[in-house]
Design a protein around this motif. Structure first.
Motif, PDB file in Angstrom:
ATOM      1  N   VAL A  18     -17.276 106.104  30.854  1.00  0.00           N
ATOM      2  CA  VAL A  18     -18.410 105.444  30.455  1.00  0.00           C
ATOM      3  C   VAL A  18     -18.442 104.022  30.044  1.00  0.00           C
ATOM      4  O   VAL A  18     -19.368 103.310  30.623  1.00  0.00           O
ATOM      5  N   ILE A  19     -17.593 103.890  29.154  1.00  0.00           N
ATOM      6  CA  ILE A  19     -17.423 102.387  28.528  1.00  0.00           C
ATOM      7  C   ILE A  19     -17.234 101.285  29.855  1.00  0.00           C
ATOM      8  O   ILE A  19     -17.766 100.444  29.941  1.00  0.00           O
ATOM      9  N   ASP A  20     -16.191 101.793  30.848  1.00  0.00           N
ATOM     10  CA  ASP A  20     -15.628 101.135  31.778  1.00  0.00           C
ATOM     11  C   ASP A  20     -15.449  99.784  31.566  1.00  0.00           C
ATOM     12  O   ASP A  20     -16.020  98.770  32.149  1.00  0.00           O
ATOM     13  N   LEU A  50     -21.484 100.710  15.882  1.00  0.00           N
ATOM     14  CA  LEU A  50     -22.675 101.315  16.601  1.00  0.00           C
ATOM     15  C   LEU A  50     -22.383 102.882  17.189  1.00  0.00           C
ATOM     16  O   LEU A  50     -23.416 103.546  17.042  1.00  0.00           O
ATOM     17  N   MET A  51     -21.268 102.752  17.655  1.00  0.00           N
ATOM     18  CA  MET A  51     -21.160 104.338  18.402  1.00  0.00           C
ATOM     19  C   MET A  51     -20.855 105.423  17.266  1.00  0.00           C
ATOM     20  O   MET A  51     -21.260 106.490  17.377  1.00  0.00           O
ATOM     21  N   VAL A  52     -20.273 104.945  16.129  1.00  0.00           N
ATOM     22  CA  VAL A  52     -19.955 105.905  14.976  1.00  0.00           C
ATOM     23  C   VAL A  52     -21.522 106.242  14.365  1.00  0.00           C
ATOM     24  O   VAL A  52     -21.498 107.492  14.104  1.00  0.00           O
ATOM     25  N   LEU A 107     -21.820  91.613  24.440  1.00  0.00           N
ATOM     26  CA  LEU A 107     -20.614  92.507  24.595  1.00  0.00           C
ATOM     27  C   LEU A 107     -20.676  93.787  23.876  1.00  0.00           C
ATOM     28  O   LEU A 107     -20.388  94.667  24.580  1.00  0.00           O
ATOM     29  N   ALA A 108     -21.111  93.607  22.623  1.00  0.00           N
ATOM     30  CA  ALA A 108     -21.104  95.003  21.772  1.00  0.00           C
ATOM     31  C   ALA A 108     -21.780  95.823  22.446  1.00  0.00           C
ATOM     32  O   ALA A 108     -21.937  97.173  22.649  1.00  0.00           O
ATOM     33  N   PHE A 109     -23.197  95.243  22.685  1.00  0.00           N
ATOM     34  CA  PHE A 109     -24.387  96.177  23.072  1.00  0.00           C
ATOM     35  C   PHE A 109     -25.050  94.919  24.008  1.00  0.00           C
ATOM     36  O   PHE A 109     -25.334  94.004  23.727  1.00  0.00           O
ATOM     37  N   ALA A 113     -21.279  99.354  23.923  1.00  0.00           N
ATOM     38  CA  ALA A 113     -22.017 100.446  23.464  1.00  0.00           C
ATOM     39  C   ALA A 113     -23.493 100.454  23.837  1.00  0.00           C
ATOM     40  O   ALA A 113     -24.371 100.281  23.441  1.00  0.00           O
ATOM     41  N   GLY A 114     -23.595 100.895  25.299  1.00  0.00           N
ATOM     42  CA  GLY A 114     -24.862 100.824  25.928  1.00  0.00           C
ATOM     43  C   GLY A 114     -25.530 102.221  25.879  1.00  0.00           C
ATOM     44  O   GLY A 114     -25.053 103.239  25.165  1.00  0.00           O
ATOM     45  N   ALA A 115     -26.575 102.201  26.813  1.00  0.00           N
ATOM     46  CA  ALA A 115     -27.325 103.625  26.717  1.00  0.00           C
ATOM     47  C   ALA A 115     -26.436 104.787  27.170  1.00  0.00           C
ATOM     48  O   ALA A 115     -26.572 105.843  26.633  1.00  0.00           O
TER      49      ALA A 115
END
Length: 191
Positions: A18-20, A50-52, A107-109, A113-115
């Motif tokens: 998913v992160i790819d 963000l992910m956690v 980068l981060a979002f 760490a996108g939708a």
């Protein structure tokens, strides 16, 4: 709450697809050319946080706005489906404006760490132990950091064709994940 190597491995592979980050190397290189520098450490740490955070409070946020996790997961399966189509067919269904700098925001979002990542985390939470998902997040963030740090070397080593092949392979994996996610959660919606 127990560590399960199989769950960690599966969750890691799903997040990796998913992160790819390998498929995003062309975007990372483009950012590097425009801004001159990539903030690898900062982007990786912020994406991990963000992910956690979303793993723990994402479901509560959804409850607050009246959406159950199964509905969100079904919607997320569509996002993953279209992301997979983009990867496999080499088309762009959604194009964001190119960011001006290589700061944390692009980068981060939403790049790391996108939708799709957030949707996947909630879906994983319904199937796996939280501790195993956190380990999978850490593994992926370490990998993302290494890729960001050595993006130029990776591009030279794989070449454009190599990156395209890897992107298509992970596109097929992501497509299968989207179908499984849809099938599992659509059944839960009608129970």
């Amino acid at each position: 709450m127990k560590l399960d190597i199989r769950e960690i491995g599966t969750a890691s592979m799903i997040l990796f697809a998913v992160i790819d980050i390998i498929g995003s190397i062309p975007i990372v290189i483009d950012l590097k050319k425009k801004a001159g520098h990539i903030q690898s450490e900062k982007a990786s740490i912020v994406a991990g946080i963000l992910m956690v955070m979303f793993l723990f409070v994402g479901a509560e946020i959804l409850k607050l706005i009246g959406i159950d996790v199964n509905s969100f997961a079904v919607a997320g399966s569509f996002i993953l489906f279209f992301l997979a189509l983009e990867m496999i067919l080499g088309i762009t269904l959604y194009k964001d404006e190119t960011p001006e700098t290589s700061a944390v925001v692009p980068l981060a979002f939403p790049l790391i760490a996108g939708a799709g990542t957030m949707t996947t985390l909630l879906s994983l939470r319904s199937e796996y132990e939280t501790v195993n998902i956190i380990v999978a997040i850490v593994i992926n963030i370490i990998f993302v950091y290494l890729v960001l740090k050595s993006s130029g070397k990776i591009e030279r080593f794989l070449g454009k064709q190599g990156i395209n092949v890897i992107r298509k392979i992970f596109g097929v994996i992501l497509l299968a994940i989207a179908v499984k996610l849809f099938a599992t959660n659509i059944q839960n919606l009608f129970k």
